[in-house]
Design an enzyme around this catalytic site. Structure first.
Site, PDB file in Angstrom:
ATOM      1  N   CYS A   1       0.874  -1.409  -0.034  1.00 24.50           N
ATOM      2  CA  CYS A   1       0.118  -0.270   0.028  1.00 24.50           C
ATOM      3  C   CYS A   1       0.892   1.223   0.081  1.00 24.50           C
ATOM      4  CB  CYS A   1      -1.083  -0.059   1.262  1.00 24.50           C
ATOM      5  SG  CYS A   1      -0.179   0.306   2.794  1.00 24.50           S
TER       6      CYS A   1
ATOM      7  N   ASP B   1       5.529  34.030 -27.038  1.00 29.39           N
ATOM      8  CA  ASP B   1       6.415  34.584 -28.147  1.00 29.39           C
ATOM      9  C   ASP B   1       5.780  34.630 -29.547  1.00 29.39           C
ATOM     10  OD1 ASP B   1       8.942  35.573 -29.159  1.00 29.39           O
ATOM     11  OD2 ASP B   1       9.342  33.512 -29.799  1.00 29.39           O
TER      12      ASP B   1
ATOM     13  N   ASP C   1      10.412  29.469 -27.747  1.00 35.29           N
ATOM     14  CA  ASP C   1      11.303  28.456 -28.639  1.00 35.29           C
ATOM     15  C   ASP C   1      12.279  27.742 -27.630  1.00 35.29           C
ATOM     16  OD1 ASP C   1      13.325  30.262 -28.162  1.00 35.29           O
ATOM     17  OD2 ASP C   1      13.381  31.219 -30.184  1.00 35.29           O
TER      18      ASP C   1
ATOM     19  N   ASP D   1      14.189  32.802 -25.218  1.00 30.08           N
ATOM     20  CA  ASP D   1      13.039  32.967 -24.484  1.00 30.08           C
ATOM     21  C   ASP D   1      13.175  32.118 -23.024  1.00 30.08           C
ATOM     22  OD1 ASP D   1      11.609  34.517 -26.214  1.00 30.08           O
ATOM     23  OD2 ASP D   1      10.880  32.535 -27.025  1.00 30.08           O
TER      24      ASP D   1
END
Length: 729
Positions: free
Chosen positions: A20, A426, A622, A626
């Site tokens: 468990c 962007d 991209d 960025d």
């Protein structure tokens, strides 16, 4: 899969023997007790990811510690992990199936005894000695796993499901033995309860294992896609060899209809390739000389000669499998509640069982009823369903996303995606195609177009920026040779400058390139109105040309942005372009919120400003320019062209260059979290209703055992319904 560095190491472990979520918590706590060790254990996948400092701890010590608390553990080798994991799982399943069959055969006669009881007959169908003979091997041989698990749990000052099962079935068995030895003729024998409970729990575990195995089918499907052999060029002939024998630089032949065995570059031939397993895109992609191809994609027509660049663990497919597997093993924040409840669950249940026994005996004065009620409480209360509620849904959801070309880095990103308030986009390569072209060249003061193109292309040579590619492509079409550059410098967010043929030139943003010279606003306004990005080429004396570069928006961008806005997500475009160009692109995309003239270094500040408003902010970029903004966002999406997957820079990598994938990611997050909430509700309500019913004597231990066993199966089955989810365009 073990990664070694000078200081840090990480390893993935396969775990066997967990009953468990409390077992998973105990293993995690044990591993984290080592100095400089950070471990995460996933009960659903039965794996642990461990990070530790070299020299402070090592893999052997970690494995030993796990085995000392009663569980088995094995390291997962990167090359053969899938096969080994599957084989161990199948071996464990076969062992459990054998035990279940034996237990079921020995328990079957007790069903007749139970049937007689339900008819109201008090006559004992099976002699007492036969019942004892049948029940003993079930209790102590088949049920040994529960005693063993309970022993290790109690020895380590914790409690798990094994404690409840061992305690409940032992009480039923021992009372029955006492009744026989003491000749208490007015007391019933409860061997059928102990044997049936053990048998039903084993059945539940078998069904649970089958269902859990199906949750990871997405990754298994990816593993199976890669061919095992390839046709390698040797002395002018092509010889079939195992994939493991290939090396970078080898040439392989891929026939039509075959899977591509490696990552590589086409050196001869032309064809169309089905890359749907990577990108989720159903349309085939045309391939010819110098194009990249990827392992496990399908060559649909024509012959391709491919030079190998990546094999085995170095392929994009292997990287995807690694990311998806790691994400499936991670914990979602929503799981914290279940973990906290499970941590105290078993001791609380034992306390309730004791109180039930005492209260029922005192109130009713009936020892048998008190005993049955206490056993029912112990049997029905199992934290398994609670522990499986979140991870099983995460495993299926992330696997489903991978099939659609959406790679979640971890479960946290999957959970946060549905809660996004603001999505920052962007422009270039995200809203637009990322393939700008030169649309116009406005010459000044008698400059010649080919001269302007040659100088501009020479300055841009070697740049990876999409605008540079546009100028270089235009120069290539005009068959212009590139000139040598001296004193080259780049000014981030402004442009580039250098000396060509003894004269200094600038190329970039208008105000920077002009450097105080007169700018023709009429020309610039005309270019901007057409959606062009303006680049100005100037010498030290004067402006030579205004170059208009335009990038078409993707066909799906407008529909995707509308879908996001319909979800209540505020969409903002950031671009380094001028106001006029930004406005035109925003208009075409259906956007009202945009910021123009934003430098790459300033995009992160915009993200931080939005987060200060207590909003959950996502960024799509991209993964290169960025990167700072992606790092600051709560959830970051990286667009990928398929040639340079920015997996390590974003929370979510979109293999298909399409904003529609963001919409799909949000939908998958929504439906996965919906399943998690359903699972948690059913797990909680099961115990909230089941324990009181058992405490008040309204549940027979056998019925309680069946309900407990099926609760885990129902949670996993509910998670598996995610596999039927279809992405909507």
């Amino acid at each position: 899969m073990e990664i070694v560095s000078s200081e840090k190491q990480s390893t993935d472990l396969q775990l066997i023997g967990m009953s468990c979520v409390n077992c998973a918590a105990k293993i995690e706590k044990t591993l984290n007790s080592f100095p400089n060790v950070k471990a995460q254990v996933n009960f659903a996948t039965e794996q642990a990811h461990v990070e530790f400092t070299d020299g402070v701890a090592n893999t052997d010590e970690l494995l030993k510690a796990i085995r000392e608390i009663g569980y088995q553990a094995f390291t997962i080798d990167e090359e053969s992990s899938a096969a080994e994991i599957k084989e161990r799982a199948q071996a464990e399943y076969r062992k459990d199936l054998t035990h279940f069959i034996v237990s079921a055969v020995l328990t079957l006669p007790f069903l007749f005894e139970m049937g007689m009881m339900f008819t109201g007959s008090h006559h004992m169908f099976l002699p007492a000695w036969l019942q004892l003979l049948l029940a003993t091997p079930v209790q102590f041989w088949i049920g040994w796993r529960f005693y063993r698990g309970a022993y290790y749990a109690l020895r380590n000052k914790s409690a798990n499901m094994d404690v409840l099962v061992a305690l409940g079935t032992s009480m039923a068995y021992l009372l029955s033995v006492i009744v026989i030895l003491a000749r208490w003729e007015n007391y019933h024998l409860y061997f059928e309860a102990s044997t049936a409970v053990i048998t039903l729990i084993l059945l539940g575990k078998l069904l649970e294992s089958r269902a859990k195995g199906k949750t990871s089918e997405a990754v298994e499907g990816l593993v199976k896609l890669q061919p095992k052999t390839a046709l390698r060029e040797q002395d002018g002939n092509f010889v079939q060899v195992a994939i493991e024998e290939l090396q970078p630089g080898d040439i392989v032949l891929v026939k039509n209809g075959e899977g591509i065995p490696v990552d590589g570059v086409v050196v001869d031939g032309a064809s169309s390739v089905d890359e749907s397993m990577l990108t989720g895109e159903s349309m085939p992609v045309a391939k010819s000389k110098d194009d990249h191809v990827y392992a496990a994609t399908i060559n649909q027509d024509g012959l391709l000669k491919v030079q190998v660049t990546g094999v085995g663990a170095k392929t994009q497919l292997a990287q995807i499998i690694k990311i998806v597997t790691a994400a499936q093993g991670s914990k979602a924040p929503i799981q914290r509640l279940a973990d906290k409840v499970s941590g105290i669950f078993v001791p609380v249940v034992v306390g309730i069982a004791v109180l039930t026994f005492i209260a029922t005996w005192l109130i009713l004065g009936d020892l048998q009823v008190a005993f049955v009620s206490a056993v029912s409480v112990l049997v029905i209360a199992c934290p398994c369903a609670l522990g499986l509620a979140t991870p099983t849904a995460v495993v299926v959801g992330i696997g489903k996303a991978a099939q659609a070309g959406i790679l979640f880095r971890d479960a946290k990103a999957l959970e946060l995606a549905e809660k996004i308030d603001v999505l920052v986009l962007d422009k270039t390569g995200t809203i637009t195609e990322g393939k700008p072209v030169v649309t116009r060249i406005h010459l000044v003061s008698g400059a010649r177009e080919l001269d302007v193109l040659q100088i501009a292309a020479s300055l841009e040579n070697g740049s990876s920026h999409p605008l540079a590619h546009a100028i270089l492509d235009r120069a290539k079409k005009n068959e212009l040779s590139l000139l040598p550059i001296q004193n080259f410098t780049a000014s981030q967010g402004h442009g580039i400058e250098g000396v060509v043929s003894g004269k200094k030139y600038r190329l970039g943003q208008a105000a920077w390139s002009a450097d105080g010279a007169f700018l023709d606003q009429a020309v610039m306004g005309d270019l901007e109105a057409s959606g062009n990005t303006i680049m100005v080429l100037s010498s030290e004396e004067r402006i030579l040309a205004y170059i208009g570069v335009a990038d078409k928006i993707r066909q799906s961008s407008k529909a995707a942005i509308h879908a996001l806005q319909s979800r209540g997500v505020k969409v903002i475009m950031l671009t380094g372009d001028n106001e006029g160009t930004a406005r035109e692109i925003a208009k075409q995309a259906g956007l009202t919120d945009f910021k123009a003239g934003v430098k790459p270094s300033d995009k992160a500040n915009v993200i931080v400003g939005l987060k200060r408003k207590k909003q959950i902010v996502a960024m799509v970029g991209d993964g290169v320019n960025d990167a700072p903004a992606l790092a600051m966002a709560d959830v970051s999406f990286s667009m990928s062209s398929g040639t340079d997957v920015a997996i390590e820079t974003a929370d979510v990598t979109l293999m298909k260059n399409d904003l529609q994938s963001v919409v799909h990611a949000l939908h998958l997050s929504e439906v996965t979290l919906k399943k998690i909430r359903q699972n948690l509700f059913f797990a909680f309500i099961y115990n909230v209703l089941g324990i009181p019913l058992a405490a008040f004597g309204l549940l027979n231990p056998v019925i309680a055992g069946a309900a407990m066993a099926m609760s885990s199966v129902s949670v996993v089955s509910n998670s598996l319904l995610l596999k039927r989810y279809k992405l909507k365009e």
